[in-house]
Motif scaffolding. Structure first.
Motif, PDB file in Angstrom:
ATOM      1  N   TRP A  50      37.546  48.419  48.664  1.00 14.19           N
ATOM      2  CA  TRP A  50      37.605  48.100  47.241  1.00 14.19           C
ATOM      3  C   TRP A  50      36.712  46.913  46.903  1.00 14.19           C
ATOM      4  O   TRP A  50      36.267  46.759  45.783  1.00 14.19           O
ATOM      5  N   LEU A  51      36.479  46.055  47.891  1.00 12.60           N
ATOM      6  CA  LEU A  51      35.609  44.896  47.704  1.00 12.60           C
ATOM      7  C   LEU A  51      34.968  44.591  49.051  1.00 12.60           C
ATOM      8  O   LEU A  51      35.654  44.150  49.978  1.00 12.60           O
ATOM      9  N   CYS A  52      33.668  44.855  49.159  1.00 15.46           N
ATOM     10  CA  CYS A  52      33.003  44.690  50.452  1.00 15.46           C
ATOM     11  C   CYS A  52      32.885  43.209  50.813  1.00 15.46           C
ATOM     12  O   CYS A  52      33.081  42.328  49.978  1.00 15.46           O
ATOM     13  N   ARG A  53      32.556  42.957  52.065  1.00 15.88           N
ATOM     14  CA  ARG A  53      32.488  41.579  52.553  1.00 15.88           C
ATOM     15  C   ARG A  53      31.439  40.772  51.788  1.00 15.88           C
ATOM     16  O   ARG A  53      31.647  39.599  51.492  1.00 15.88           O
ATOM     17  N   ARG A  54      30.314  41.400  51.462  1.00 13.43           N
ATOM     18  CA  ARG A  54      29.240  40.681  50.765  1.00 13.43           C
ATOM     19  C   ARG A  54      29.678  40.264  49.362  1.00 13.43           C
ATOM     20  O   ARG A  54      29.459  39.121  48.956  1.00 13.43           O
ATOM     21  N   CYS A  55      30.314  41.183  48.622  1.00 14.24           N
ATOM     22  CA  CYS A  55      30.754  40.848  47.269  1.00 14.24           C
ATOM     23  C   CYS A  55      31.921  39.872  47.292  1.00 14.24           C
ATOM     24  O   CYS A  55      32.029  39.003  46.415  1.00 14.24           O
ATOM     25  N   ALA A  56      32.789  40.001  48.301  1.00 21.69           N
ATOM     26  CA  ALA A  56      33.879  39.040  48.431  1.00 21.69           C
ATOM     27  C   ALA A  56      33.335  37.642  48.671  1.00 21.69           C
ATOM     28  O   ALA A  56      33.918  36.646  48.232  1.00 21.69           O
ATOM     29  N   GLY A  57      32.192  37.558  49.370  1.00 21.91           N
ATOM     30  CA  GLY A  57      31.575  36.262  49.619  1.00 21.91           C
ATOM     31  C   GLY A  57      31.123  35.560  48.357  1.00 21.91           C
ATOM     32  O   GLY A  57      31.053  34.328  48.314  1.00 21.91           O
ATOM     33  N   LEU A  58      30.814  36.358  47.312  1.00 20.23           N
ATOM     34  CA  LEU A  58      30.424  35.751  46.034  1.00 20.23           C
ATOM     35  C   LEU A  58      31.558  34.917  45.452  1.00 20.23           C
ATOM     36  O   LEU A  58      31.327  33.948  44.727  1.00 20.23           O
ATOM     37  N   LEU A  59      32.785  35.312  45.762  1.00 19.03           N
ATOM     38  CA  LEU A  59      33.955  34.645  45.209  1.00 19.03           C
ATOM     39  C   LEU A  59      34.413  33.467  46.045  1.00 19.03           C
ATOM     40  O   LEU A  59      35.361  32.779  45.677  1.00 19.03           O
ATOM     41  N   ASP A  60      33.750  33.228  47.162  1.00 17.00           N
ATOM     42  CA  ASP A  60      34.087  32.077  47.996  1.00 17.00           C
ATOM     43  C   ASP A  60      33.355  30.815  47.564  1.00 17.00           C
ATOM     44  O   ASP A  60      33.619  29.734  48.090  1.00 17.00           O
ATOM     45  N   ALA A  61      32.418  30.951  46.626  1.00 16.56           N
ATOM     46  CA  ALA A  61      31.611  29.804  46.214  1.00 16.56           C
ATOM     47  C   ALA A  61      32.452  28.808  45.422  1.00 16.56           C
ATOM     48  O   ALA A  61      33.321  29.204  44.628  1.00 16.56           O
ATOM     49  N   PRO A  62      32.234  27.509  45.624  1.00 15.11           N
ATOM     50  CA  PRO A  62      32.943  26.510  44.807  1.00 15.11           C
ATOM     51  C   PRO A  62      32.439  26.540  43.369  1.00 15.11           C
ATOM     52  O   PRO A  62      31.309  26.989  43.094  1.00 15.11           O
ATOM     53  N   GLY A  63      33.276  26.101  42.454  1.00 16.14           N
ATOM     54  CA  GLY A  63      32.898  26.091  41.048  1.00 16.14           C
ATOM     55  C   GLY A  63      31.711  25.182  40.773  1.00 16.14           C
ATOM     56  O   GLY A  63      31.582  24.099  41.342  1.00 16.14           O
ATOM     57  N   ILE A  64      30.825  25.639  39.880  1.00 16.28           N
ATOM     58  CA  ILE A  64      29.638  24.885  39.480  1.00 16.28           C
ATOM     59  C   ILE A  64      29.838  24.389  38.054  1.00 16.28           C
ATOM     60  O   ILE A  64      30.281  25.145  37.185  1.00 16.28           O
ATOM     61  N   LEU A 110      33.847  19.421  26.891  1.00 16.72           N
ATOM     62  CA  LEU A 110      34.797  19.654  27.972  1.00 16.72           C
ATOM     63  C   LEU A 110      34.054  20.149  29.204  1.00 16.72           C
ATOM     64  O   LEU A 110      32.976  20.739  29.088  1.00 16.72           O
ATOM     65  N   PRO A 111      34.582  19.886  30.394  1.00 14.92           N
ATOM     66  CA  PRO A 111      33.948  20.401  31.612  1.00 14.92           C
ATOM     67  C   PRO A 111      34.226  21.896  31.767  1.00 14.92           C
ATOM     68  O   PRO A 111      35.312  22.379  31.435  1.00 14.92           O
ATOM     69  N   VAL A 112      33.237  22.613  32.295  1.00 14.39           N
ATOM     70  CA  VAL A 112      33.375  24.058  32.527  1.00 14.39           C
ATOM     71  C   VAL A 112      32.902  24.359  33.946  1.00 14.39           C
ATOM     72  O   VAL A 112      31.794  23.980  34.332  1.00 14.39           O
ATOM     73  N   LEU A 113      33.740  25.036  34.717  1.00 16.11           N
ATOM     74  CA  LEU A 113      33.400  25.420  36.089  1.00 16.11           C
ATOM     75  C   LEU A 113      33.255  26.927  36.178  1.00 16.11           C
ATOM     76  O   LEU A 113      34.128  27.673  35.715  1.00 16.11           O
ATOM     77  N   ALA A 114      32.142  27.380  36.767  1.00 19.28           N
ATOM     78  CA  ALA A 114      31.880  28.808  36.953  1.00 19.28           C
ATOM     79  C   ALA A 114      31.586  29.084  38.420  1.00 19.28           C
ATOM     80  O   ALA A 114      31.049  28.228  39.131  1.00 19.28           O
ATOM     81  N   LEU A 115      31.902  30.294  38.881  1.00 16.47           N
ATOM     82  CA  LEU A 115      31.651  30.663  40.272  1.00 16.47           C
ATOM     83  C   LEU A 115      30.177  30.957  40.528  1.00 16.47           C
ATOM     84  O   LEU A 115      29.715  30.847  41.663  1.00 16.47           O
ATOM     85  N   GLY A 116      29.444  31.351  39.499  1.00 18.50           N
ATOM     86  CA  GLY A 116      28.035  31.675  39.683  1.00 18.50           C
ATOM     87  C   GLY A 116      27.417  32.192  38.405  1.00 18.50           C
ATOM     88  O   GLY A 116      28.025  32.150  37.333  1.00 18.50           O
ATOM     89  N   GLU A 117      26.201  32.691  38.523  1.00 22.45           N
ATOM     90  CA  GLU A 117      25.461  33.181  37.366  1.00 22.45           C
ATOM     91  C   GLU A 117      25.841  34.626  37.060  1.00 22.45           C
ATOM     92  O   GLU A 117      26.037  35.442  37.973  1.00 22.45           O
ATOM     93  N   TYR A 118      25.901  34.932  35.781  1.00 26.25           N
ATOM     94  CA  TYR A 118      26.256  36.276  35.330  1.00 26.25           C
ATOM     95  C   TYR A 118      25.046  37.201  35.459  1.00 26.25           C
ATOM     96  O   TYR A 118      24.362  37.518  34.484  1.00 26.25           O
ATOM     97  N   SER A 119      24.776  37.609  36.675  1.00 27.83           N
ATOM     98  CA  SER A 119      23.662  38.501  36.964  1.00 27.83           C
ATOM     99  C   SER A 119      23.905  39.150  38.318  1.00 27.83           C
ATOM    100  O   SER A 119      24.744  38.695  39.097  1.00 27.83           O
ATOM    101  N   GLY A 120      23.166  40.214  38.600  1.00 26.67           N
ATOM    102  CA  GLY A 120      23.213  40.855  39.899  1.00 26.67           C
ATOM    103  C   GLY A 120      24.610  41.280  40.328  1.00 26.67           C
ATOM    104  O   GLY A 120      25.397  41.807  39.525  1.00 26.67           O
ATOM    105  N   PRO A 121      24.962  41.058  41.592  1.00 23.66           N
ATOM    106  CA  PRO A 121      26.253  41.526  42.126  1.00 23.66           C
ATOM    107  C   PRO A 121      27.460  40.941  41.400  1.00 23.66           C
ATOM    108  O   PRO A 121      28.453  41.641  41.193  1.00 23.66           O
ATOM    109  N   LEU A 122      27.398  39.658  40.996  1.00 20.24           N
ATOM    110  CA  LEU A 122      28.548  39.056  40.316  1.00 20.24           C
ATOM    111  C   LEU A 122      28.743  39.704  38.948  1.00 20.24           C
ATOM    112  O   LEU A 122      29.872  39.930  38.516  1.00 20.24           O
ATOM    113  N   GLN A 123      27.659  40.021  38.253  1.00 20.55           N
ATOM    114  CA  GLN A 123      27.775  40.702  36.969  1.00 20.55           C
ATOM    115  C   GLN A 123      28.388  42.093  37.145  1.00 20.55           C
ATOM    116  O   GLN A 123      29.259  42.494  36.365  1.00 20.55           O
ATOM    117  N   ARG A 124      27.963  42.822  38.163  1.00 21.96           N
ATOM    118  CA  ARG A 124      28.541  44.138  38.415  1.00 21.96           C
ATOM    119  C   ARG A 124      30.032  44.034  38.707  1.00 21.96           C
ATOM    120  O   ARG A 124      30.825  44.873  38.266  1.00 21.96           O
TER     121      ARG A 124
END
Length: 259
Positions: free
Chosen positions: A34-48, A85-99
């Protein structure tokens, strides 16, 4: 071999058997999970921190007609902005994270809400720690009725419930209504978007001056976060910041390699 060591094998056999009826596939297209290792890795990133990229969140704090000396530094003519206000995001809304976001939000892959919530938990905790708050309330941005009917659920409210299950905070589902839709609006029209809070829960939270973290899926101009911030603070609540899955833009690293 004991029963405990057999459990992973039993789970995998059951999963593979079920996949014959309902094949598992990741938003990226990889089959077997349901969620491959590569895409799961996108969610391991600290908030930016991305609030500096959100035009609607900027407050004009100073304007200089002429060059000014400040603390031994010569400041050129111009204006200074400070984010509201501060805003934290996991990454950019493009590529695998957007999908991944689109598969969860519009593609019917509701099971992705749990891993997204676990990924946002550290961002919520960080905002709470920086403000010295033990357990913030988690407030989702509102979706218009048409969007909820099209998707079959209020996806941001479900995300807040999932984050609350991780122990990062407690859900506070307020009755709120955006005054305009986001689709088809220019940046100026988006900036003027307002959000109305109604109901006893909002009035009670305001009287108690509850500290809250706003939760959203994607931030673009920041107009929705601005509308929520104004509505919540206007009701008497304290906004610690916002945690979002993705940002339309990320800060550009400086030559020294820092954001």
């Amino acid at each position: 071999m004991d029963h405990v060591s057999l459990l992973p094998t039993i789970r995998e056999i059951a999963a593979q058997t079920c996949s014959l009826v309902a094949p598992r596939h990741c938003p990226c297209g990889q089959e077997g999970s349901w969620l491959c290792r590569r895409c799961a890795g996108l969610l391991d990133a600290p908030g930016i921190r991305v609030e500096s990229c959100c035009d609607a969140l900027q407050h004009l704090t100073a304007a200089r007609v002429h060059e000014e000396q400040h603390g031994g530094v010569l400041l050129p003519a111009g204006v200074d902005h400070t984010p509201m206000l501060p805003v934290l995001a996991l990454g950019e809304y493009s590529g695998p994270l957007q999908r991944l976001v689109l598969a969860w939000k519009n593609g019917g892959m509701l099971h992705l809400g749990a891993p997204l919530a676990r990924a946002l938990g550290p961002s919520v905790a960080r905002l709470a720690d920086e403000a010295g708050v033990a357990e913030p309330a988690l407030v989702p941005v509102p979706s218009r009725l048409g969007a909820r009917l099209r998707r079959g659920e209020d996806h941001t409210a479900e995300l807040v419930r999932e984050i609350a299950r991780t122990g990062a905070g407690r859900s506070l589902l307020l009755r709120s209504t955006p005054t305009t839709a986001q689709e088809g609006q220019g940046s100026r029209q988006r900036r003027t978007r307002q959000i109305r809070l109604t109901g006893r829960a909002a009035r009670r939270a305001g009287r108690e001056q509850i500290a809250v973290v706003i939760v959203d899926d994607v931030v673009t101009t920041g107009s929705t976060l601005r509308g929520m911030h104004e509505a919540l603070t206007g009701a008497g609540m304290s906004v610690l910041g916002a945690a979002v899955v993705a940002s339309a833009r990320l800060p550009v690293p400086d030559p020294g390699g820092f954001l």
